[in-house]
Write a protein that holds these residues in place. Structure first.
Motif, PDB file in Angstrom:
ATOM      1  N   GLU A   1       9.870 -80.382 -20.542  1.00  0.00           N
ATOM      2  CA  GLU A   1      10.691 -79.170 -20.600  1.00  0.00           C
ATOM      3  C   GLU A   1      10.129 -78.084 -19.699  1.00  0.00           C
ATOM      4  O   GLU A   1      10.875 -77.406 -18.992  1.00  0.00           O
ATOM      5  CB  GLU A   1      10.764 -78.674 -22.049  1.00  0.00           C
ATOM      6  CG  GLU A   1      11.555 -79.577 -22.969  1.00  0.00           C
ATOM      7  CD  GLU A   1      11.483 -79.118 -24.423  1.00  0.00           C
ATOM      8  OE1 GLU A   1      10.681 -78.188 -24.696  1.00  0.00           O
ATOM      9  OE2 GLU A   1      12.206 -79.670 -25.270  1.00  0.00           O
ATOM     10  N   LEU A   2       8.772 -77.924 -19.757  1.00  0.00           N
ATOM     11  CA  LEU A   2       8.153 -76.919 -18.898  1.00  0.00           C
ATOM     12  C   LEU A   2       8.338 -77.255 -17.429  1.00  0.00           C
ATOM     13  O   LEU A   2       8.555 -76.366 -16.591  1.00  0.00           O
ATOM     14  CB  LEU A   2       6.662 -76.794 -19.231  1.00  0.00           C
ATOM     15  CG  LEU A   2       6.335 -76.205 -20.615  1.00  0.00           C
ATOM     16  CD1 LEU A   2       4.828 -76.255 -20.861  1.00  0.00           C
ATOM     17  CD2 LEU A   2       6.839 -74.779 -20.722  1.00  0.00           C
ATOM     18  N   LEU A   3       8.252 -78.543 -17.111  1.00  0.00           N
ATOM     19  CA  LEU A   3       8.447 -78.956 -15.727  1.00  0.00           C
ATOM     20  C   LEU A   3       9.875 -78.638 -15.280  1.00  0.00           C
ATOM     21  O   LEU A   3      10.082 -78.109 -14.180  1.00  0.00           O
ATOM     22  CB  LEU A   3       8.147 -80.445 -15.589  1.00  0.00           C
ATOM     23  CG  LEU A   3       8.337 -81.032 -14.179  1.00  0.00           C
ATOM     24  CD1 LEU A   3       7.423 -80.317 -13.172  1.00  0.00           C
ATOM     25  CD2 LEU A   3       8.060 -82.535 -14.191  1.00  0.00           C
ATOM     26  N   ASP A   4      10.828 -78.955 -16.152  1.00  0.00           N
ATOM     27  CA  ASP A   4      12.223 -78.640 -15.813  1.00  0.00           C
ATOM     28  C   ASP A   4      12.407 -77.136 -15.640  1.00  0.00           C
ATOM     29  O   ASP A   4      13.102 -76.696 -14.704  1.00  0.00           O
ATOM     30  CB  ASP A   4      13.155 -79.159 -16.911  1.00  0.00           C
ATOM     31  CG  ASP A   4      13.159 -80.676 -16.992  1.00  0.00           C
ATOM     32  OD1 ASP A   4      12.749 -81.314 -15.992  1.00  0.00           O
ATOM     33  OD2 ASP A   4      13.555 -81.224 -18.041  1.00  0.00           O
ATOM     34  N   GLU A   5      11.776 -76.362 -16.557  1.00  0.00           N
ATOM     35  CA  GLU A   5      11.896 -74.911 -16.453  1.00  0.00           C
ATOM     36  C   GLU A   5      11.246 -74.404 -15.166  1.00  0.00           C
ATOM     37  O   GLU A   5      11.773 -73.514 -14.485  1.00  0.00           O
ATOM     38  CB  GLU A   5      11.230 -74.257 -17.675  1.00  0.00           C
ATOM     39  CG  GLU A   5      11.264 -72.731 -17.699  1.00  0.00           C
ATOM     40  CD  GLU A   5      12.667 -72.194 -17.884  1.00  0.00           C
ATOM     41  OE1 GLU A   5      12.877 -70.996 -17.588  1.00  0.00           O
ATOM     42  OE2 GLU A   5      13.557 -72.972 -18.320  1.00  0.00           O
ATOM     43  N   SER A   6      10.077 -74.969 -14.837  1.00  0.00           N
ATOM     44  CA  SER A   6       9.406 -74.554 -13.594  1.00  0.00           C
ATOM     45  C   SER A   6      10.260 -74.866 -12.379  1.00  0.00           C
ATOM     46  O   SER A   6      10.368 -74.068 -11.440  1.00  0.00           O
ATOM     47  CB  SER A   6       8.049 -75.257 -13.479  1.00  0.00           C
ATOM     48  OG  SER A   6       7.217 -74.903 -14.553  1.00  0.00           O
TER      49      SER A   6
ATOM     50  N   ARG B   1      13.481 -75.138 -12.354  1.00  0.00           N
ATOM     51  CA  ARG B   1      14.627 -74.221 -12.328  1.00  0.00           C
ATOM     52  C   ARG B   1      14.214 -72.850 -11.796  1.00  0.00           C
ATOM     53  O   ARG B   1      14.908 -72.245 -10.981  1.00  0.00           O
ATOM     54  CB  ARG B   1      15.190 -74.080 -13.743  1.00  0.00           C
ATOM     55  CG  ARG B   1      16.459 -73.253 -13.827  1.00  0.00           C
ATOM     56  CD  ARG B   1      16.878 -73.066 -15.270  1.00  0.00           C
ATOM     57  NE  ARG B   1      15.873 -72.342 -16.034  1.00  0.00           N
ATOM     58  CZ  ARG B   1      15.697 -71.024 -15.969  1.00  0.00           C
ATOM     59  NH1 ARG B   1      16.449 -70.294 -15.173  1.00  0.00           N
ATOM     60  NH2 ARG B   1      14.772 -70.452 -16.687  1.00  0.00           N
ATOM     61  N   GLN B   2      13.033 -72.384 -12.280  1.00  0.00           N
ATOM     62  CA  GLN B   2      12.557 -71.088 -11.809  1.00  0.00           C
ATOM     63  C   GLN B   2      12.231 -71.123 -10.320  1.00  0.00           C
ATOM     64  O   GLN B   2      12.436 -70.143  -9.599  1.00  0.00           O
ATOM     65  CB  GLN B   2      11.330 -70.670 -12.614  1.00  0.00           C
ATOM     66  CG  GLN B   2      11.624 -70.329 -14.058  1.00  0.00           C
ATOM     67  CD  GLN B   2      10.379 -69.966 -14.843  1.00  0.00           C
ATOM     68  OE1 GLN B   2       9.258 -70.108 -14.334  1.00  0.00           O
ATOM     69  NE2 GLN B   2      10.569 -69.514 -16.087  1.00  0.00           N
ATOM     70  N   ALA B   3      11.713 -72.263  -9.869  1.00  0.00           N
ATOM     71  CA  ALA B   3      11.427 -72.384  -8.435  1.00  0.00           C
ATOM     72  C   ALA B   3      12.708 -72.258  -7.623  1.00  0.00           C
ATOM     73  O   ALA B   3      12.736 -71.585  -6.578  1.00  0.00           O
ATOM     74  CB  ALA B   3      10.739 -73.722  -8.157  1.00  0.00           C
ATOM     75  N   HIS B   4      13.794 -72.919  -8.101  1.00  0.00           N
ATOM     76  CA  HIS B   4      15.076 -72.786  -7.407  1.00  0.00           C
ATOM     77  C   HIS B   4      15.554 -71.334  -7.414  1.00  0.00           C
ATOM     78  O   HIS B   4      16.056 -70.826  -6.391  1.00  0.00           O
ATOM     79  CB  HIS B   4      16.122 -73.693  -8.075  1.00  0.00           C
ATOM     80  CG  HIS B   4      15.861 -75.157  -7.839  1.00  0.00           C
ATOM     81  ND1 HIS B   4      15.656 -75.705  -6.589  1.00  0.00           N
ATOM     82  CD2 HIS B   4      15.779 -76.204  -8.718  1.00  0.00           C
ATOM     83  CE1 HIS B   4      15.449 -77.015  -6.683  1.00  0.00           C
ATOM     84  NE2 HIS B   4      15.519 -77.342  -7.977  1.00  0.00           N
ATOM     85  N   GLU B   5      15.388 -70.664  -8.596  1.00  0.00           N
ATOM     86  CA  GLU B   5      15.803 -69.268  -8.654  1.00  0.00           C
ATOM     87  C   GLU B   5      14.966 -68.402  -7.721  1.00  0.00           C
ATOM     88  O   GLU B   5      15.494 -67.500  -7.061  1.00  0.00           O
ATOM     89  CB  GLU B   5      15.676 -68.754 -10.098  1.00  0.00           C
ATOM     90  CG  GLU B   5      16.681 -69.363 -11.057  1.00  0.00           C
ATOM     91  CD  GLU B   5      16.513 -68.821 -12.469  1.00  0.00           C
ATOM     92  OE1 GLU B   5      15.580 -68.013 -12.671  1.00  0.00           O
ATOM     93  OE2 GLU B   5      17.305 -69.201 -13.348  1.00  0.00           O
ATOM     94  N   LEU B   6      13.631 -68.676  -7.693  1.00  0.00           N
ATOM     95  CA  LEU B   6      12.770 -67.898  -6.797  1.00  0.00           C
ATOM     96  C   LEU B   6      13.168 -68.092  -5.340  1.00  0.00           C
ATOM     97  O   LEU B   6      13.137 -67.151  -4.532  1.00  0.00           O
ATOM     98  CB  LEU B   6      11.308 -68.290  -7.012  1.00  0.00           C
ATOM     99  CG  LEU B   6      10.655 -67.784  -8.307  1.00  0.00           C
ATOM    100  CD1 LEU B   6       9.262 -68.374  -8.465  1.00  0.00           C
ATOM    101  CD2 LEU B   6      10.580 -66.263  -8.302  1.00  0.00           C
TER     102      LEU B   6
END
Length: 1013
Positions: A281-286, A288-293
């Motif tokens: 889950e954390l990897l998926d969140e990371s 996703r955040q990387a894409h947002e960044l």
């Protein structure tokens, strides 16, 4: 080894062992095999090793023992040789002796073999189960595989697995051969066997489940499980899952051992699966955040480009902004300089007004005192014209005092120091107060005067009653001043939404349109020439408009020349009054005391003030049931008013000393509740004036105050004293005490005198209708009387046959055994200063027998008995009049006047010396301390607060540091009349306070309060 291998030994093996054993026995019985036959008995025992029943070797040994014993009995019957019989018996005995150790050894070997096989099975099963959990498995799959492996291992028919959530609840995670109807999907923490196992971490086996507990269904039938096992899967710290297993057979200890072994490894596997899930889950969140960044980075780059373009534009405007900033900085410096100048001017103005107050009030104080003395013409040496001239001087001085107060009022408003406080104000009371104030003036001027209160209005409004009356009285006074004929009206009506309108209408001169705003400016009038007909300073309307604005309203005017004027005051009915702005404090004058940094002068309180609520002064009242409350705190006065009604009293309320004195004379109440801290005078001074007035002397008075002046109040004639805050029970007691004292027909006096002639003369002097005189000739006779009953007062001679009067007072003060009435010391002994100071602890009424002492004694006793003076015999009334005319409170007393103004020193001396007092003078605080150190006979100090070298506050603090002067009465005097002067003076150690200019009667009354009697 499997669970099937653990079933009992097959019957074939048991049959073989039995057949072998029977064969050996038959061979022995039928065939003479000799001594070696016993060896064959070991063969069945050895075959037990091939079975799985540890008890079987013991059974075979027991059976062989029985057979051997039987053989020992039967065999000798066939033997012919005695030796052979004994040898056979010995052989059988040795065999039995070795048979049981061999059987036990065989059993131990069988158990060891079984344990070894069981341990091997447990390890093999555990390894198989853990091997199935390897790899990156979801939590649900780990739980399902764990459940399947355990079910197969323990030969269970049904099973369920529950995962423990973060809040302690359990949720269904996997099942084996379960029906939907038999499955509960969730448990709360601690609920059922599953919840309990999760909490305590122990395996629970239910060996015999009840009928209908659970059904195990197969394709060809169904049945109930025999036992249920609940097993938690936990690490060292917490439980992660719980398994519930149902078996058709009986659960064994091997099952329990297996579940204990796999508990922690499987729990670790579940925790690892949870961690892996969280990591995913954390990897998926990371990600996703990387894409947002990345997308934000692109936006930032675009914005950066825009900012660079904007920076170029800003760079072009910076030069212009710098020029404007320099201009603004210069303007700000100019504004700051102007503000500092305004503050400095305000400070100088405040200092000037404060100093002007002092410089004007100081000479005005002496002028008013001397004018009053001349107008009173006590010595009768002035003619009528001279008396009228003195009264004119006194009246002009009072007019000047009003002007000073108006100027200080205006200064307070301009500096933001004017205080207003909202309270419920009765419109009916305002109407009555204004009617009383102006009715006589209207009659004198032959004008029609009317106040019309609209019936549509609510009975009260929320505002400052004192300021409201100040405004209305000012407007009405102006209307009467400028109206020579016709009428003056006050109309109280509803105004705009949520407002009330007070309209003062007259038929006077009127005001020209171009002058209608000028009249509201300070020191401006419609006719400001030197030839004007009507006097005045032009401050009244200016002050009134500013006060109206402080109350949230305004004043407007409509007028035309020759037709009169209408001044309209509009105020809100409800709402909080605005807070006045705080102006900067002025700098200290060079001669001011260190504490004085404020110039907020308080105007003299009006002689009458409308009560904050309607009382019972008007209308029908019960006879002998009227209580007068003199209290400036409207909220506490209301509490006393309601309590009086609750106890079936009528109640009138006064908020000032002057109003209280007036109402006491007018209403003749049956009792008075009197506060000490009143705004215009000390309550102790009011008490003294009431007790000096023959018309009110008999009225019982109970004091209420936050300051402890109990002894002084009781000696002045109060019947009781309560310290604030006062409990309701104490207030009820005070009212009942007033009632009891007023209604009591017989007053009781204890006379302690050993001389028979003195006893008779004092009986004639003090006795009469309504007085019970009890005589005691010694300390021994007086104490039982004091123990048996209470007295209104006690007259005590100091010289007694069995002790001194001081000894009697000390015994009375030892505890609550004896009553302690007010004590009047009546003695013929000349008292030394030390003796007098010892007696002052118990009594301030000390009378030395002499030519005029009976009059003084009668005056003191009458005070404590609360007798109506008009009911006394004529000769007694004459005696009381004589003693009051001489003012014995001042006779032989020494008063120190600390004052730097020679005019005030002269005026005070002219007041005090004719009354019999010796006046000592000190010009400042330092001289006052020197005089007090030199003259121990000083009885009272009048201390001015503003003096050079050492001010009055500092001097008062210094004299209180001297042990001998701690009890010396000090009255503080000031001409500035600051709002905090009273608190500062009392805090420094003064007993009371009076603001200049003061009336002679008030000053004399306050001196009487604090002079030793």
């Amino acid at each position: 080894m499997s669970r099937q291998d653990e079933v009992r030994t097959p019957p074939l093996q048991h049959f073989g062992i039995g057949a072998l054993l029977i064969g050996v026995i038959a061979a022995e019985l039928l065939t003479p095999l000799g001594l070696a036959v016993w060896v064959f008995y070991a063969l069945p025992l050895g075959m037990c090793l091939f079975t799985r029943s540890p008890m079987l070797p013991l059974f075979v040994a027991a059976l062989a023992t029985v057979v051997t014993a039987l053989s020992s009995v039967l065999d000798p019957l066939r033997s012919v040789s005695l030796v052979e019989n004994w040898l056979g018996l010995a052989n059988r005995s040795m065999y039995i002796a070795t048979l049981w150790p061999v059987a036990l050894m065989v059993r131990k070997l069988m158990i060891a073999r079984e344990d070894s096989e069981r341990e091997a099975w447990l390890r093999r099963t555990q390894a198989t189960l853990l091997e199935s959990l390897q790899g990156e498995l979801p939590v649900g799959e780990v739980v399902k595989r764990t459940l399947d492996g355990v079910v197969r291992a323990v030969n269970a028919q049904v099973g369920a697995a529950f995962l423990v959530q973060r809040d302690g609840a359990l949720e269904f995670a996997a099942g084996y051969a379960l029906d939907d109807d038999d499955t509960k999907l969730a448990f709360r923490a601690g609920e059922g066997l599953v919840g309990a196992a999760a909490e305590n971490g122990r395996i629970t086996i239910v060996p015999e489940v009840p009928e209908g507990f659970l059904r195990v269904h197969a394709g060809i039938g169904s049945g109930a499980p025999r036992s249920v096992t609940i097993a938690p899967l936990r690490t060292e710290t917490r439980t992660l899952a719980v398994l519930a297993l149902g078996t058709m057979g009986k659960a064994t200890e091997t099952d329990r051992a297996l579940l204990e072994r796999i508990s922690e490894p499987t729990a670790i596997a579940i925790r690892s699966a949870e961690y892996q899930k969280r990591l995913r889950e954390l990897l998926d969140e990371s990600q996703r955040q990387a894409h947002e960044l990345q997308s934000q980075q692109a936006e930032l780059e675009a914005q950066q480009a825009e900012l660079e373009a904007a920076n170029e534009e800003l760079a072009q405007t910076n030069a212009t902004m710098e020029i404007q900033s320099e201009e603004l900085e210069r303007q700000r410096d100019e504004v700051a300089a102007a503000r500092d100048a305004a503050e400095q001017a305000s400070q100088y103005k405040s200092e000037f007004l404060a100093n002007m107050s002092h410089e004007l009030r100081t000479p005005l104080n002496s002028s008013l005192i001397l004018a009053r003395l001349l107008a009173d013409n006590a010595e009768g040496n002035l003619n009528e014209e001279q008396v009228r001239s003195a009264e004119t001087i006194y009246s002009a001085g009072n007019d000047l005092l009003v002007l000073i107060n108006d100027i200080l009022d205006l200064a307070k408003i301009e500096s933001g120091h004017a205080d207003v406080s909202a309270e419920p104000v009765s419109l009916a009371n305002v109407q009555d107060s204004l009617e009383r104030s102006f009715r006589a003036l209207a009659t004198q001027r032959n004008l029609t005067f009317r106040i019309d209160l609209s019936a549509e209005l609510e009975p009260t409004l929320q505002t400052d009653s004192r300021r409201l009356e100040q405004i209305l009285k000012n407007l009405l006074a102006n209307a009467f001043k400028f109206t020579e004929a016709g009428s003056v009206e006050l109309l109280i009506t509803r105004g705009a939404a949520g407002r009330i309108r007070f309209s003062v209408r007259d038929t006077g001169l009127g005001i020209a349109p171009d002058q209608q705003e000028v009249i509201f400016e300070a020191f401006r009038q419609a006719d400001g020439t030197t030839s004007r007909k009507h006097g005045g300073t032009g401050l009244g309307l200016s002050i009134s408009r500013e006060l109206a604005r402080l109350l949230g309203g305004d004043i407007s005017v409509e007028s035309s020349l020759g037709k009169g004027s209408t001044f309209t005051l509009e105020l809100p009915l409800e709402g909080t009054l605005p807070e006045p702005a705080q102006a900067p404090l002025p700098a200290k004058a060079a001669w001011a005391s260190p504490e004085r940094v404020s110039v907020r002068a308080e105007p003299k309180a009006p002689s009458q003030r409308t009560p904050a609520f309607s009382d019972d002064r008007e209308g029908p009242r019960q006879r002998g049931r009227l209580i007068l409350v003199v209290e400036d705190d409207a909220a506490f006065a209301r509490i006393l008013y309601d309590l009086a009604h609750e106890l079936d009293f009528d109640c009138a309320v006064a908020h000032t000393a002057e109003e209280g004195l007036a109402l006491a004379s007018e209403l003749q109440p049956s009792g008075i509740l009197l506060d000490v801290g009143l705004p215009d005078a000390s309550g102790l001074s009011v008490l003294e004036r009431l007790k000096r007035n023959p018309a009110t002397r008999h009225v019982p008075i109970h004091m209420i105050s936050a300051a402890d002046n109990v002894q002084t109040a009781l000696e002045l004639g109060a019947i009781g004293y309560a310290l604030k805050p006062v409990a309701r029970e104490d207030l009820v007691t005070a009212l009942k005490k007033l009632e009891e004292r007023y209604e009591r027909e017989v007053r009781r006096v204890l006379l302690v005198e050993d001389d028979p002639r003195q006893q008779e003369s004092l009986k004639l002097l003090l006795g009469g209708i309504g007085v019970e005189l009890v005589v005691a000739g010694s300390v021994k006779e007086a104490l039982p009387e004091l123990e048996r009953r209470s007295f209104d007062c006690m007259v005590l001679d100091l010289t007694l046959p069995d002790g001194s009067g001081h000894d009697l007072l000390e015994k009375m003060a030892e505890g609550i055994r004896y009553s302690f009435p007010p004590v009047i010391v009546y003695t013929g002994k000349d008292l030394e200063r030390a003796d007098e100071e010892k007696l002052r602890k118990y009594s301030r009424s000390i009378i030395v027998k002499g030519a005029r002492s009976p009059e003084r004694l009668l005056d003191e006793v009458t005070l404590f008995l609360h007798r109506v003076e008009s009911t006394l015999p004529p000769d007694h009334r004459r005696m009381l009049a004589d003693v009051r005319q001489r003012d014995t409170a001042f006779e032989g007393r020494t008063i120190l006047v600390v004052e730097d103004d020679v005019r005030n020193v002269f005026a005070l001396s002219r007041v005090l010396e004719p009354r019999g007092a010796t006046v000592l003078i000190a010009r400042n605080g330092r001289e006052a301390l020197e005089v007090l150190d030199r003259e121990p006979s000083v009885d009272l100090v009048l201390m001015d607060l503003m003096m050079p070298e050492m001010d009055g506050l500092t001097a008062t603090r210094e004299l209180r540091k001297r042990e001998r002067l701690k009890q010396l009465p000090v009255i503080a005097l000031t001409a500035k009349a600051m709002a905090d002067d009273r608190e500062q003076a009392l805090g420094a150690g003064a007993n009371d306070y009076m603001a200049k200019p003061f009336e002679v009667e008030r000053l004399v009354s306050l001196c009487r309060v604090w002079l030793p009697r």
